[in-house]
Structures are given as C-alpha cells and as structure tokens.
Design a protein around this motif. Structure first.
Motif, PDB file in Angstrom:
ATOM      1  N   LEU A  43       0.808  -1.225   0.000  1.00 54.64           N
ATOM      2  CA  LEU A  43       0.000   0.000   0.000  1.00 54.64           C
ATOM      3  C   LEU A  43       0.842   1.277   0.000  1.00 54.64           C
ATOM      4  O   LEU A  43       0.510   2.235  -0.685  1.00 54.64           O
ATOM      5  CB  LEU A  43      -0.908   0.028   1.238  1.00 54.64           C
ATOM      6  CG  LEU A  43      -2.073  -0.963   1.240  1.00 54.64           C
ATOM      7  CD1 LEU A  43      -2.767  -0.954   2.605  1.00 54.64           C
ATOM      8  CD2 LEU A  43      -3.077  -0.608   0.142  1.00 54.64           C
ATOM      9  N   TYR A  44       1.900   1.292   0.783  1.00 52.50           N
ATOM     10  CA  TYR A  44       2.563   2.580   1.047  1.00 52.50           C
ATOM     11  C   TYR A  44       4.014   2.686   0.606  1.00 52.50           C
ATOM     12  O   TYR A  44       4.543   3.783   0.547  1.00 52.50           O
ATOM     13  CB  TYR A  44       2.499   2.883   2.554  1.00 52.50           C
ATOM     14  CG  TYR A  44       1.093   2.888   3.094  1.00 52.50           C
ATOM     15  CD1 TYR A  44       0.154   3.799   2.597  1.00 52.50           C
ATOM     16  CD2 TYR A  44       0.699   1.989   4.067  1.00 52.50           C
ATOM     17  CE1 TYR A  44      -1.141   3.805   3.082  1.00 52.50           C
ATOM     18  CE2 TYR A  44      -0.598   1.991   4.558  1.00 52.50           C
ATOM     19  CZ  TYR A  44      -1.513   2.893   4.061  1.00 52.50           C
ATOM     20  OH  TYR A  44      -2.783   2.898   4.537  1.00 52.50           O
ATOM     21  N   TYR A  45       4.662   1.576   0.354  1.00 52.66           N
ATOM     22  CA  TYR A  45       6.087   1.651   0.022  1.00 52.66           C
ATOM     23  C   TYR A  45       6.255   1.602  -1.489  1.00 52.66           C
ATOM     24  O   TYR A  45       5.751   0.709  -2.155  1.00 52.66           O
ATOM     25  CB  TYR A  45       6.871   0.512   0.688  1.00 52.66           C
ATOM     26  CG  TYR A  45       7.060   0.719   2.171  1.00 52.66           C
ATOM     27  CD1 TYR A  45       5.968   0.647   3.042  1.00 52.66           C
ATOM     28  CD2 TYR A  45       8.309   0.994   2.715  1.00 52.66           C
ATOM     29  CE1 TYR A  45       6.126   0.841   4.402  1.00 52.66           C
ATOM     30  CE2 TYR A  45       8.476   1.184   4.080  1.00 52.66           C
ATOM     31  CZ  TYR A  45       7.390   1.104   4.922  1.00 52.66           C
ATOM     32  OH  TYR A  45       7.550   1.303   6.268  1.00 52.66           O
ATOM     33  N   ARG A  46       6.963   2.587  -2.029  1.00 52.68           N
ATOM     34  CA  ARG A  46       7.173   2.672  -3.471  1.00 52.68           C
ATOM     35  C   ARG A  46       8.648   2.798  -3.785  1.00 52.68           C
ATOM     36  O   ARG A  46       9.423   3.295  -2.967  1.00 52.68           O
ATOM     37  CB  ARG A  46       6.444   3.915  -4.023  1.00 52.68           C
ATOM     38  CG  ARG A  46       4.928   3.848  -3.922  1.00 52.68           C
ATOM     39  CD  ARG A  46       4.366   2.822  -4.908  1.00 52.68           C
ATOM     40  NE  ARG A  46       2.930   2.713  -4.805  1.00 52.68           N
ATOM     41  CZ  ARG A  46       2.283   1.810  -4.042  1.00 52.68           C
ATOM     42  NH1 ARG A  46       2.975   0.954  -3.304  1.00 52.68           N
ATOM     43  NH2 ARG A  46       0.973   1.755  -3.998  1.00 52.68           N
ATOM     44  N   GLU A  47       9.003   2.369  -4.979  1.00 53.17           N
ATOM     45  CA  GLU A  47      10.354   2.640  -5.452  1.00 53.17           C
ATOM     46  C   GLU A  47      10.488   4.159  -5.566  1.00 53.17           C
ATOM     47  O   GLU A  47       9.553   4.834  -6.010  1.00 53.17           O
ATOM     48  CB  GLU A  47      10.581   2.005  -6.830  1.00 53.17           C
ATOM     49  CG  GLU A  47      10.617   0.492  -6.828  1.00 53.17           C
ATOM     50  CD  GLU A  47      11.733  -0.053  -5.942  1.00 53.17           C
ATOM     51  OE1 GLU A  47      12.862   0.451  -6.039  1.00 53.17           O
ATOM     52  OE2 GLU A  47      11.457  -0.963  -5.142  1.00 53.17           O
ATOM     53  N   ASN A  48      11.618   4.678  -5.169  1.00 49.99           N
ATOM     54  CA  ASN A  48      11.792   6.130  -5.225  1.00 49.99           C
ATOM     55  C   ASN A  48      13.225   6.409  -5.692  1.00 49.99           C
ATOM     56  O   ASN A  48      13.994   7.074  -5.005  1.00 49.99           O
ATOM     57  CB  ASN A  48      11.530   6.715  -3.822  1.00 49.99           C
ATOM     58  CG  ASN A  48      11.428   8.225  -3.825  1.00 49.99           C
ATOM     59  OD1 ASN A  48      11.135   8.844  -4.856  1.00 49.99           O
ATOM     60  ND2 ASN A  48      11.701   8.830  -2.682  1.00 49.99           N
ATOM     61  N   PRO A  49      13.577   5.861  -6.883  1.00 44.69           N
ATOM     62  CA  PRO A  49      14.995   5.859  -7.258  1.00 44.69           C
ATOM     63  C   PRO A  49      15.473   7.212  -7.767  1.00 44.69           C
ATOM     64  O   PRO A  49      14.703   7.985  -8.333  1.00 44.69           O
ATOM     65  CB  PRO A  49      15.036   4.839  -8.406  1.00 44.69           C
ATOM     66  CG  PRO A  49      13.688   4.959  -9.042  1.00 44.69           C
ATOM     67  CD  PRO A  49      12.725   5.257  -7.918  1.00 44.69           C
TER      68      PRO A  49
ATOM     69  N   LEU B 249      17.592   0.104   3.934  1.00 45.88           N
ATOM     70  CA  LEU B 249      16.216   0.381   4.350  1.00 45.88           C
ATOM     71  C   LEU B 249      15.376   0.889   3.186  1.00 45.88           C
ATOM     72  O   LEU B 249      15.849   1.627   2.331  1.00 45.88           O
ATOM     73  CB  LEU B 249      16.187   1.442   5.448  1.00 45.88           C
ATOM     74  CG  LEU B 249      16.833   1.105   6.775  1.00 45.88           C
ATOM     75  CD1 LEU B 249      16.883   2.350   7.643  1.00 45.88           C
ATOM     76  CD2 LEU B 249      16.043   0.004   7.454  1.00 45.88           C
ATOM     77  N   ARG B 250      14.097   0.507   3.213  1.00 42.58           N
ATOM     78  CA  ARG B 250      13.122   1.016   2.266  1.00 42.58           C
ATOM     79  C   ARG B 250      12.179   1.914   3.061  1.00 42.58           C
ATOM     80  O   ARG B 250      11.802   1.587   4.188  1.00 42.58           O
ATOM     81  CB  ARG B 250      12.375  -0.197   1.717  1.00 42.58           C
ATOM     82  CG  ARG B 250      11.587  -0.007   0.474  1.00 42.58           C
ATOM     83  CD  ARG B 250      11.278  -1.428  -0.057  1.00 42.58           C
ATOM     84  NE  ARG B 250       9.897  -1.543  -0.553  1.00 42.58           N
ATOM     85  CZ  ARG B 250       9.536  -1.216  -1.782  1.00 42.58           C
ATOM     86  NH1 ARG B 250      10.412  -0.777  -2.643  1.00 42.58           N
ATOM     87  NH2 ARG B 250       8.270  -1.349  -2.170  1.00 42.58           N
ATOM     88  N   LEU B 251      11.793   3.059   2.488  1.00 42.51           N
ATOM     89  CA  LEU B 251      10.930   3.988   3.207  1.00 42.51           C
ATOM     90  C   LEU B 251       9.640   4.242   2.430  1.00 42.51           C
ATOM     91  O   LEU B 251       9.629   4.190   1.203  1.00 42.51           O
ATOM     92  CB  LEU B 251      11.653   5.334   3.415  1.00 42.51           C
ATOM     93  CG  LEU B 251      12.903   5.343   4.292  1.00 42.51           C
ATOM     94  CD1 LEU B 251      13.524   6.737   4.301  1.00 42.51           C
ATOM     95  CD2 LEU B 251      12.572   4.907   5.706  1.00 42.51           C
ATOM     96  N   PRO B 252       8.538   4.554   3.151  1.00 46.54           N
ATOM     97  CA  PRO B 252       7.258   4.832   2.475  1.00 46.54           C
ATOM     98  C   PRO B 252       7.211   6.270   1.967  1.00 46.54           C
ATOM     99  O   PRO B 252       6.322   7.040   2.329  1.00 46.54           O
ATOM    100  CB  PRO B 252       6.237   4.585   3.587  1.00 46.54           C
ATOM    101  CG  PRO B 252       6.964   4.948   4.838  1.00 46.54           C
ATOM    102  CD  PRO B 252       8.413   4.581   4.613  1.00 46.54           C
ATOM    103  N   ILE B 253       8.176   6.634   1.147  1.00 43.36           N
ATOM    104  CA  ILE B 253       8.365   8.031   0.764  1.00 43.36           C
ATOM    105  C   ILE B 253       8.485   8.160  -0.743  1.00 43.36           C
ATOM    106  O   ILE B 253       9.088   7.316  -1.400  1.00 43.36           O
ATOM    107  CB  ILE B 253       9.654   8.568   1.450  1.00 43.36           C
ATOM    108  CG1 ILE B 253       9.357   8.949   2.901  1.00 43.36           C
ATOM    109  CG2 ILE B 253      10.260   9.741   0.697  1.00 43.36           C
ATOM    110  CD1 ILE B 253      10.548   9.440   3.675  1.00 43.36           C
ATOM    111  N   SER B 254       7.891   9.212  -1.312  1.00 47.69           N
ATOM    112  CA  SER B 254       8.087   9.550  -2.721  1.00 47.69           C
ATOM    113  C   SER B 254       8.605  10.977  -2.792  1.00 47.69           C
ATOM    114  O   SER B 254       8.125  11.851  -2.076  1.00 47.69           O
ATOM    115  CB  SER B 254       6.764   9.465  -3.490  1.00 47.69           C
ATOM    116  OG  SER B 254       6.248   8.153  -3.415  1.00 47.69           O
ATOM    117  N   SER B 255       9.577  11.214  -3.659  1.00 50.91           N
ATOM    118  CA  SER B 255      10.218  12.529  -3.736  1.00 50.91           C
ATOM    119  C   SER B 255       9.727  13.320  -4.941  1.00 50.91           C
ATOM    120  O   SER B 255       9.756  12.823  -6.071  1.00 50.91           O
ATOM    121  CB  SER B 255      11.742  12.363  -3.821  1.00 50.91           C
ATOM    122  OG  SER B 255      12.212  11.700  -2.668  1.00 50.91           O
TER     123      SER B 255
END
Ligand SMILES: Cc1cc2nc3c(=O)[nH]c(=O)nc-3n(C[C@H](O)[C@H](O)[C@H](O)COP(=O)(O)OP(=O)(O)OC[C@H]3O[C@@H](n4cnc5c(N)ncnc54)[C@H](O)[C@@H]3O)c2cc1C
Ligand SMILES: [Zn+2]
Lengths: 109, 415
Positions: A43-49, B249-255
């Motif tokens: 639900l909340y974790y996305r790839e953010n490369p 670590l993986r975070l629930p964040i979008s930039s």
C-alpha cells in the motif's frame, strides 16, 4: 515542459498527462496469507529511485488511455514509453526509434 | 573578538571597521569517533545537533553536510510558519514548534526575523467555507489561536484583494500567530549555537554508506573517510530514500519537486501570509520587498531541483486572480527543492529497523515550520532511545498498524 510520447497519440505536451506512479506493482495474495508488513509494503512503500523509474502515465486530455514509461528522475528524460501489459524494453533494444520514428521518446523542450 | 550579537556589538564593530567579527561557527576536521552523528545540515539536522548538546548534554557530536549549511530545502522554502493543523497529534507538535520559534531569536542570540504577521487560508466556495469553519473549530479545540472571517471581514483585513475575482472570496481562517521567518537565519543561528556548545559542523562531506554490524549501526563512510558512532540520526529531506537505501532500508516516501518564485522588490503592499487552496497559490512579502510565492508539487518523481513551467504559470495565474495589480511585476528568480511525501502527510520521526539509526523526514511541503520541534524530537529519541511524547505517533510502525494521521484530507494541508 516535458514532451511525452503517448504510444497511441504520439508526442504531446506534459499538461495533457497525469502521472500514476510506480508501474508493475503486484498485489500480494492470497489475502489470508499476507502479513501486515507485506500489506504495508504493497500500500505505502514505493520505489523512489534517483535514476530510472518505471511508471504509469494517463493521457487525460488525449486518448484517455494508460501507458507505461521508463523515465529518469534526475534528467526527466523518457527512455521509452510502452503499452500496458507489455514488458519494459531494456536499454539498447532501440524501442525508441521503432515506436517513434521522429526519434523523440519524450524529453525536455 | 565579538562573540555575542547585540546593539552594542554592532555599534562597536561599526566604529571598528567591522574587523572584530568571528566566524559564526568553527570549521573543524572530523574526529574518528563521536557520541552521536547527525546527517544533514538543514534546519532539522542543525536543530537536532543543537538540542542534543543543549537538552541532553551530548557535546561530542558531528553534524555532516554534503554541501553547505542551509543549502537544501531550508534555504529554498517560502518560509511560512503556522500550526493550523487538524488532528491533536499534529496540532500539539506544530504548536510546540511555533512556541519554540517565538523564543528562538533570544535563545540563539541570532535574529531569525520571525514575524507573526498572520496566516490566512481563503475560502472561495461553499465547501471551502465549510472547511474553513471546521478548521477554525478544530484549531480552537486544540488550543490554537484561530479566527473565522466572512468575506467582508477578509476584505477589511487584507487591503488590495481583487474586489471582483473569478473565484469569489467568501471567507477565510486566520492564525494571527502564524507568519514567516528568515530561513537562512534559522539554519545559521542553530549552526552557530550548536558549534558554540561543542558540536563539530562538517560541511562538504557526503555520507556515502553505513557501517552496520549485527543490525546495529557503528558509523558512516564519508567522502572524508570513516567516522564512527553507535548513534546516528538522518535529516536529509528530499534524499531520505536515497540515503536510507545505503543502510538497506526502504521507506514509504516519494520525492517530488516543489517550486517557488520571488518577484522584484517593491514597497510594502502585503502585510500577511495568504494561502488560497482553490487558486493553488500562497504568497507573502519578504522584508526586502519581494513577493514570495509558491506553487504546487510536480506530481511525478523528481530529483531535479528545477520545477516545471505549467505549475509556474498556474501559480502566477492564481496570484493575479487575487491581486490583478501585481500583473506588471516581474519574477526575479525561480527555483525548486525536492520534498519527501508520505501517504498521510505526517512526518516520520523515530527509530528504524537498524539499531542506533534514527530518522527525521517525510516533511513533504511543510517542514520548515517544524524545524525546532523536529530537531527537539529527533535529539530526544537519539539521546534516550525513546520517542518524544510529541512524536510518538510519528513512527514508521504506523504504516503497518494503520494508525495514520491523515492531515491532507483532514485539514487540506498540501503535503
Ligand atoms: C519551494 C518550497 C517551499 C516550501 N515552503 C515551505 C513553507 O512555506 N513552510 C514550511 O514549513 N515548509 C516549507 N517547505 C518545506 C521545508 O523547506 C522542508 O520541509 C524543510 O526545509 C526540511 O528541512 P530539512 O532540514 O529536513 O532538509 P534540508 O534543508 O533539505 O536539509 C537536508 C540536508 O541534507 C543534506 N544531505 C543529503 N544527503 C546527504 C548525504 N548523503 N550526506 C550528507 N548530507 C546530505 C543536503 O545537502 C541538505 O543540506 C518548502 C519546501 C520547498 C522546496
Ligand atoms: Zn494518447
């Protein structure tokens, strides 16, 4: 302004589109076997490369169809756009020049 | 040697040809080991370092910044400070921050130019009006100053508003204690005060990796070599995912990129801060005279600090809708910062799954107002291992437990 190559309509201005976020996400299941951590991830974790990102775009003021794209989040250059259900062409497969003879897969204008 | 800033020291240095000023903070070479390391020299990291020393007596602390102090979002924002939130958790946290801001100039002996000129949120339709009433009530229930105004009262309070806009101004909520502060001064003031307490502020030093042994952090690899500590806090705003990935670590964040603009400076013409959700704009006037205005998020992932043209156009149109007389003013400059957005628009402050590694992030578009409280709470959890009561609801575990604090839908906060 980005120039985005809709696989159905061709290159159009950024304001015609809406980005739908990460593509190729699989819903985990069966739901009785999915842990809280797995749901949270879905639900909340996305790839953010910082680099190439596979994402969905919606041609909201054009054909109103969804498609996929591989775009660099630093340069904003689209490497390729491709239809829903298709696998993402790898770099070097020259998908860009095949689908868009104008050699514009989308870029910054 | 002029260490303390005062009217007298200004006068003395004026007569002395300004030759007695000292650098505001030391420029030390990093030691091999510290009791705590803070990564990120923005407002949050600097405030964390300061409160580690001030509140917890930890003075063997390094603050590591890859660029220069305040060169991140802390130096790029539109400087709005307010606590007009909805949920009790957020209201208490942001209100604590505003209260710390009110005392900061004195405490740091550094003029942060905090100007409580009021912060207005305008309502342009019936739903906006209902939202405004609800927001004012929620603020009052949370013990925060709030005033609901009808249309004529908005016009009486904000001279120059378009008398006949396309989106009528039907009312608004004002938080009189909201306002703005000089953002660089907040960073510089904390840096100076932290350095004076013994914190080593290390600029031009990038954290490139973590040393982790058996699930516990032991130090960082940097462009200046290995620096060890068993207690590390990260406050790197738009780069939280990138840095966290180096710790596995993986975070629930979008930039996303968020952009702002300033106009050429003009004489005082706007004495408050205005947010108009319907026209997609917020603006104020700086002490220098520039109009400072912000746009919305570019809604695709970005690490490019530049922003896009369509949003620039929308923000300008929104301002002209409110103040048509500004149409002949010119944009002086435009820029963007990268902001970390989480799903419930509430920050993340607390431990991670790596022992000794703590995070402060997920501020979205609104973390400048939170600098004092964010630093206070990160310092607390780093020093004690326990979340500060004001931040105990802001942990990463909420994404699994479902105990979200959804400010975006509750108070219409943009981030
Ligand atoms: C255009 C714009 C307008 C805004 N307007 C407002 C507003 O009006 N009000 C408000 O409250 N908030 C606003 N914000 C949000 C606010 O600016 C941020 O939430 C806040 O500044 C975050 O502070 P920070 O200290 O966490 O981050 P930053 O100030 O960005 O500091 C993080 C630092 O970490 C450093 N760093 C990153 N990676 C590494 C590494 N690997 N090693 C070492 N250092 C590293 C960076 O160089 C940077 O200096 C706005 C933001 C933008 C972009
Ligand atoms: Zn199309």
């Amino acid at each position: 302004m980005l120039l985005i190559d809709c696989p159905f309509c061709g290159p159009r201005a950024e304001i015609e589109f809406r980005c739908g976020g990460e593509s190729h996400i699989q819903r985990p299941g069966p739901h009785t076997h999915v842990s809280d951590a797995e749901w949270a991830d879905y639900l909340y974790y996305r790839e953010n490369p910082k680099g190439e990102h596979r994402e969905r775009w919606f041609h909201s003021t054009g054909c109103r169809r969804w498609f996929n794209a591989a775009r660099d989040t630093v340069t904003h250059q689209f490497r390729v756009t491709y239809k829903m259900g298709e696998a993402c062409p790898e770099a070097g497969e020259s998908a860009v020049s095949e689908t868009a003879p104008s050699a514009v897969a989308g870029g910054i204008v | 040697m002029t260490r303390r800033y005062s009217a007298l020291s200004l006068l003395r240095e004026g007569l002395n040809g300004q030759r007695g000023w000292e650098p505001a903070w030391r420029d030390p070479t990093p030691k091999a080991h510290y009791d705590a390391i803070v990564i990120g020299g923005g407002g949050h990291g600097l405030a964390t370092a300061y409160y580690l020393a001030k509140n917890h007596g930890l003075t063997n602390v390094a603050l590591i910044e890859r660029g220069w102090i305040g060169g991140g979002n802390t130096g790029r924002n539109t400087t709005i400070i307010r606590s007009n939130y909805f949920f009790p958790e957020s209201a208490a946290f942001y209100e604590f921050s505003v209260q710390l801001y009110e005392k900061l100039t004195d405490e740091l002996n550094y003029n942060i130019m905090f100007s409580q000129r009021g912060m207005w949120t305008l309502a342009h339709d019936r739903h906006g009006l209902e939202m405004a009433r609800r927001s004012a009530n929620a603020m009052l229930l949370n013990g925060i100053d709030a005033e609901f105004h009808d249309g004529p009262s908005v016009y009486a309070n904000i001279p120059g508003l378009n008398p006949n806009p396309r989106f009528p101004i039907l009312g608004g909520v004002n938080q009189p204690r909201g306002g703005s502060a000089r953002h660089d001064a907040v960073a510089w003031g904390y840096a100076r005060a932290a350095s004076a307490l013994g914190v080593d502020i290390i600029q031009n030093c990038e954290v490139q990796g973590f040393i982790i042994e058996g699930g516990q952090v032991r130090g960082v690899e940097t462009s200046h070599g290995t620096i060890r500590s068993d207690r590390i806090g990260m406050a790197v705003a738009g780069h939280s995912s990138v840095l966290a990935a180096k710790a596995g670590l993986r975070l629930p964040i979008s930039s996303y990129a968020l952009q702002a603009f300033v106009s050429e400076p003009v004489k005082p013409c706007l004495d408050t801060v205005i947010l108009s959700p319907a026209t997609g704009t917020y603006l104020s006037q700086s002490d220098k005279g520039e109009l400072v205005l912000g746009a919305g998020l570019d809604l695709y992932l970005s690490y490019a600090q530049r922003g896009n043209l369509p949003w620039m156009e929308r923000a300008a149109a929104g301002v002209l809708e409110l103040f048509p007389q500004f149409s002949r003013m010119r944009f002086l400059r435009q820029w963007a910062g990268i902001v970390d957005v989480v799903h419930d628009s509430t920050p993340i402050i607390g431990p991670t799954s790596v022992g000794g590694l703590y995070i402060n992030g997920g501020w979205g578009t609104g973390g400048f107002k939170a600098v004092p409280a964010g630093g206070w709470c990160l310092a607390h959890v780093m020093a004690t291992g326990q979340s500060h009561p004001l931040a105990s609801a802001f942990g990463l575990e909420r994404f699994e437990s479902g105990a979200m604090i959804d400010e975006a839908s509750a108070s219409g906060i943009a981030h």
